[in-house]
Design an enzyme around this catalytic site. Sequence first.
Site, PDB file in Angstrom:
ATOM      1  N   ASP A   1      84.065  21.965 133.141  1.00 48.00           N
ATOM      2  CA  ASP A   1      84.095  23.257 132.431  1.00 48.00           C
ATOM      3  C   ASP A   1      82.685  23.782 132.130  1.00 48.00           C
ATOM      4  O   ASP A   1      81.746  23.001 131.982  1.00 48.00           O
ATOM      5  CB  ASP A   1      84.875  23.068 131.114  1.00 48.00           C
ATOM      6  CG  ASP A   1      85.239  24.396 130.482  1.00 48.00           C
ATOM      7  OD1 ASP A   1      85.287  25.423 131.193  1.00 48.00           O
ATOM      8  OD2 ASP A   1      85.457  24.415 129.252  1.00 48.00           O
TER       9      ASP A   1
ATOM     10  N   ASN B   1      94.883  28.819 134.607  1.00 50.18           N
ATOM     11  CA  ASN B   1      93.759  29.586 135.164  1.00 50.18           C
ATOM     12  C   ASN B   1      94.201  30.787 136.012  1.00 50.18           C
ATOM     13  O   ASN B   1      93.387  31.656 136.336  1.00 50.18           O
ATOM     14  CB  ASN B   1      92.820  28.683 135.975  1.00 50.18           C
ATOM     15  CG  ASN B   1      91.978  27.761 135.115  1.00 50.18           C
ATOM     16  OD1 ASN B   1      91.643  26.649 135.511  1.00 50.18           O
ATOM     17  ND2 ASN B   1      91.606  28.198 133.914  1.00 50.18           N
TER      18      ASN B   1
HETATM   19  C1  IPE Z   1      89.942  23.725 131.868  1.00 53.20           C
HETATM   20  O1  IPE Z   1      88.986  24.688 131.595  1.00 53.20           O
HETATM   21  C2  IPE Z   1      90.390  23.826 133.291  1.00 53.20           C
HETATM   22  C3  IPE Z   1      89.388  23.452 134.273  1.00 53.20           C
HETATM   23  C4  IPE Z   1      88.169  23.044 134.066  1.00 53.20           C
HETATM   24  C5  IPE Z   1      89.846  23.546 135.636  1.00 53.20           C
HETATM   25  P1  IPE Z   1      89.364  26.094 130.961  1.00 53.20           P
HETATM   26  O2  IPE Z   1      88.090  26.835 130.812  1.00 53.20           O
HETATM   27  O3  IPE Z   1      90.440  26.744 131.734  1.00 53.20           O
HETATM   28  O4  IPE Z   1      89.956  25.667 129.550  1.00 53.20           O
HETATM   29  P2  IPE Z   1      90.047  26.456 128.185  1.00 53.20           P
HETATM   30  O5  IPE Z   1      90.609  27.810 128.489  1.00 53.20           O
HETATM   31  O6  IPE Z   1      88.654  26.542 127.628  1.00 53.20           O
HETATM   32  O7  IPE Z   1      90.917  25.627 127.316  1.00 53.20           O
HETATM   33  C1  IPE Z   2      85.432  25.864 134.706  1.00 53.75           C
HETATM   34  O1  IPE Z   2      84.493  26.770 134.236  1.00 53.75           O
HETATM   35  C2  IPE Z   2      86.012  26.283 136.039  1.00 53.75           C
HETATM   36  C3  IPE Z   2      87.438  26.616 136.003  1.00 53.75           C
HETATM   37  C4  IPE Z   2      88.181  26.649 134.936  1.00 53.75           C
HETATM   38  C5  IPE Z   2      88.064  26.958 137.248  1.00 53.75           C
HETATM   39  P1  IPE Z   2      84.909  28.076 133.461  1.00 53.75           P
HETATM   40  O2  IPE Z   2      85.095  29.183 134.450  1.00 53.75           O
HETATM   41  O3  IPE Z   2      86.053  27.843 132.563  1.00 53.75           O
HETATM   42  O4  IPE Z   2      83.595  28.350 132.607  1.00 53.75           O
HETATM   43  P2  IPE Z   2      83.530  28.892 131.116  1.00 53.75           P
HETATM   44  O5  IPE Z   2      84.358  27.994 130.283  1.00 53.75           O
HETATM   45  O6  IPE Z   2      84.052  30.303 131.149  1.00 53.75           O
HETATM   46  O7  IPE Z   2      82.067  28.825 130.783  1.00 53.75           O
HETATM   47 MG    MG Z   3      86.202  27.215 130.648  1.00 58.91          MG
END
Ligand code: IPE
Ligand code: IPE
Ligand code: MG
Length: 235
Positions: A15, A63
């Site tokens: 993340d 997602n």
């Molecule tokens: C968790 O990250 C899912 C992945 C890293 C694939 P998210 O960014 O989707 O999670 P939340 O929304 O912060 O809980």
């Molecule tokens: C994780 O990074 C990747 C996926 C969830 C696919 P994020 O896209 O959630 O990055 P932040 O949390 O917005 O920084």
């Molecule tokens: Mg995220």
Amino acid sequence: MDTINVPRHVAIIMDGNGRWAKKRKLPRSFGHKAGASRVQEIIETSGNMGIEVLSLYAFSTENWKRPEKEVENIMGLLRHYLKNNSNDLRDNGIRLNILGKIEDLPLDLQEELKIALSKTENNDKMILNIALNYGGQDEILRACQKTMEDFLQQGKDPSSLEAEDFEKNLDTQGQPMVDLLIRPSGEFRLSNFLLYQCAYAEFWFSDILWPDFSKEEYLKALEDFSKRQRRFGGI
Ligand code: IPE
Ligand code: IPE
Ligand code: MG
């Protein structure tokens, strides 16, 4: 590093890609690209450390709520990753396994997954679980459904249900439970990752955003894990 207690199963929530890009005034897609380029080193290090299973959370069932363009970008990166790295995985003894509902992914990605899965199916050095369209709740519900079907088919009574009847229907069938769960990016939550398998996992949180998550950082987490005292409810 003098690590005595190596976790058998490490799970990582990759993340912070979006925030990494934002800090650099770049579009989120740059963050996803930078995040994808971190993966190889972490896989290699895991193999070298003797970890049996590495689970990487790449795309959750939640997602899909993101803008269509971002979802397309992530799917494209995954396809690209598999195309470019499946030979490496094969040559390094890594068996790919997918966690999540594959049949709802774009068809071209499904094709690439099939190729990578069959290329690596005979490997046994380490299992690499990539969680794609994965949600822990969804996995548990799918496993319940399959278990009910098994029971109906075999005429078994629900009261005879054992953990293994259920666990063999999870996407992680045959694998050890998660020993160490790593979440970078400063969030303190599971976000629906491996809910059943994390029952006794040790947690390691870090403020570092995934695209900056280095081998050194990973080794720190492993070293910290090796000092933990796990009691599993005992004394
Ligand atoms: C968790 O990250 C899912 C992945 C890293 C694939 P998210 O960014 O989707 O999670 P939340 O929304 O912060 O809980
Ligand atoms: C994780 O990074 C990747 C996926 C969830 C696919 P994020 O896209 O959630 O990055 P932040 O949390 O917005 O920084
Ligand atoms: Mg995220």
